[in-house]
Each structure stands twice: as structure tokens, then as C-alpha cells.
Design a protein around this motif. Structure first.
Motif, PDB file in Angstrom:
ATOM      1  N   THR A   1       0.856  -1.180   0.000  1.00  0.00           N
ATOM      2  CA  THR A   1       0.000   0.000   0.000  1.00  0.00           C
ATOM      3  C   THR A   1       0.900   1.240   0.000  1.00  0.00           C
ATOM      4  OG1 THR A   1      -1.869   1.098   1.088  1.00  0.00           O
ATOM      5  CG2 THR A   1      -0.253   0.063   2.536  1.00  0.00           C
ATOM      6  N   GLN A   2       0.573   2.205  -0.835  1.00  0.00           N
ATOM      7  CA  GLN A   2       1.412   3.390  -0.987  1.00  0.00           C
ATOM      8  C   GLN A   2       1.152   4.383   0.131  1.00  0.00           C
ATOM      9  OE1 GLN A   2       3.773   4.218  -3.549  1.00  0.00           O
ATOM     10  NE2 GLN A   2       4.227   5.892  -2.131  1.00  0.00           N
ATOM     11  N   VAL A   3       2.229   4.849   0.725  1.00  0.00           N
ATOM     12  CA  VAL A   3       2.173   5.945   1.702  1.00  0.00           C
ATOM     13  C   VAL A   3       3.035   7.077   1.158  1.00  0.00           C
ATOM     14  CG1 VAL A   3       2.827   6.691   4.017  1.00  0.00           C
ATOM     15  CG2 VAL A   3       1.755   4.446   3.675  1.00  0.00           C
ATOM     16  N   THR A   4       2.431   8.236   0.987  1.00  0.00           N
ATOM     17  CA  THR A   4       3.138   9.395   0.463  1.00  0.00           C
ATOM     18  C   THR A   4       3.028  10.536   1.463  1.00  0.00           C
ATOM     19  OG1 THR A   4       2.642   8.742  -1.815  1.00  0.00           O
ATOM     20  CG2 THR A   4       3.350  11.007  -1.452  1.00  0.00           C
ATOM     21  N   VAL A   5       4.172  11.076   1.854  1.00  0.00           N
ATOM     22  CA  VAL A   5       4.219  12.177   2.803  1.00  0.00           C
ATOM     23  C   VAL A   5       4.750  13.410   2.084  1.00  0.00           C
ATOM     24  CG1 VAL A   5       5.045  12.963   5.043  1.00  0.00           C
ATOM     25  CG2 VAL A   5       4.672  10.512   4.637  1.00  0.00           C
ATOM     26  N   SER A   6       3.933  14.427   2.020  1.00  0.00           N
ATOM     27  CA  SER A   6       4.338  15.650   1.320  1.00  0.00           C
ATOM     28  C   SER A   6       4.971  16.634   2.301  1.00  0.00           C
ATOM     29  CB  SER A   6       3.130  16.291   0.643  1.00  0.00           C
ATOM     30  OG  SER A   6       2.173  16.676   1.610  1.00  0.00           O
ATOM     31  N   SER A   7       5.906  17.401   1.786  1.00  0.00           N
ATOM     32  CA  SER A   7       6.616  18.365   2.651  1.00  0.00           C
ATOM     33  C   SER A   7       5.923  19.715   2.659  1.00  0.00           C
ATOM     34  CB  SER A   7       8.058  18.522   2.169  1.00  0.00           C
ATOM     35  OG  SER A   7       8.073  18.921   0.820  1.00  0.00           O
TER      36      SER A   7
END
Length: 118
Positions: free
Chosen positions: A112-118
Motif C-alpha cells: 500500500t502506498q504511503v506518500t508524505v508531502s513536505s
């Protein structure tokens, strides 16, 4: 045959939280260790956290103090609560389980994709 199905990934801002879940189904007598791994683009898959059937946990240094692994043995499920997320936590997160049937076999979820944006 055993299937592991992850859920709960998504996009979150830095500093936020996400919880990913994994449920195992199929021919399961019991599950020894359940774990979460992750793989970022261009990097090797790495272990994030693991938990035994008795509840003993292990964490990678990069997530210690921010992530919490837990499991529900009755549901053959494992969870990863991720707090204080950082952009470097961005990866595909995979569930892993050592399942006891006739022998002990290791299974992986689809990720499962986890994307953390800055």
C-alpha cells in the motif's frame, strides 16, 4: 493458500498520521511473526517493525518513537500506526507474515502506498 491484504495507505502532510492495516486469510493455524516492510523508489526493501504472537515488538531506528505496531491474533491482523510522518517515510508498505500451517511459510501482501508531502 494464504492471502495478506493491506489497506489504509494514502497521502498525508509532513507531521501527520496514518494507520495501515493488514489482514491474513486462508489456511492458517497460527501466525508467528507479523511485520511491516517498506520500499522507496530506487531503494531496497527494509524492515520497519515486527511483532511476535506474544506481543514483543522490534522497530527500525528510523521509525522508533514515531511508529507503533500492533496485532489482533483473533483476526490474524496487524496494524501500523504512523505518527510524525516525514517525507522520507514515503514508500510502498508491505505486510509480511510467517504462517504456521503444515510448515512455516512466509507470505507478503501486495503493498500500500504511503506518500508524505513536505
Amino acid at each position: 493458500q494464504v492471502q495478506l491484504v493491506e489497506s489504509g495507505g494514502g497521502l498525508v502532510q509532513a507531521g501527520g498520521s496514518l494507520r495501515v492495516s493488514c489482514a491474513a486469510s486462508g489456511s492458517i493455524f497460527s501466525i508467528n511473526v507479523m511485520a511491516w516492510y517498506r520500499q522507496a523508489p530506487g531503494k531496497q526493501r527494509e524492515m520497519v517493525a515486527a511483532i511476535t504472537s506474544g506481543g514483543t515488538t522490534t522497530y527500525s531506528d528510523s521509525v522508533k518513537g514515531r511508529f507503533t505496531i500492533s496485532r489482533d491474533n483473533a483476526k490474524n491482523a496487524v496494524y501500523l500506526q504512523m505518527n510524525s510522518l516525514k517525507p522520507e517515510d514515503t514508500a510502498v508498505y508491505y505486510c509480511n507474515a510467517a504462517v504456521v500451517g503444515g510448515t512455516v511459510s512466509v507470505y507478503w501482501g501486495q503493498g500500500t502506498q504511503v506518500t508524505v508531502s513536505s
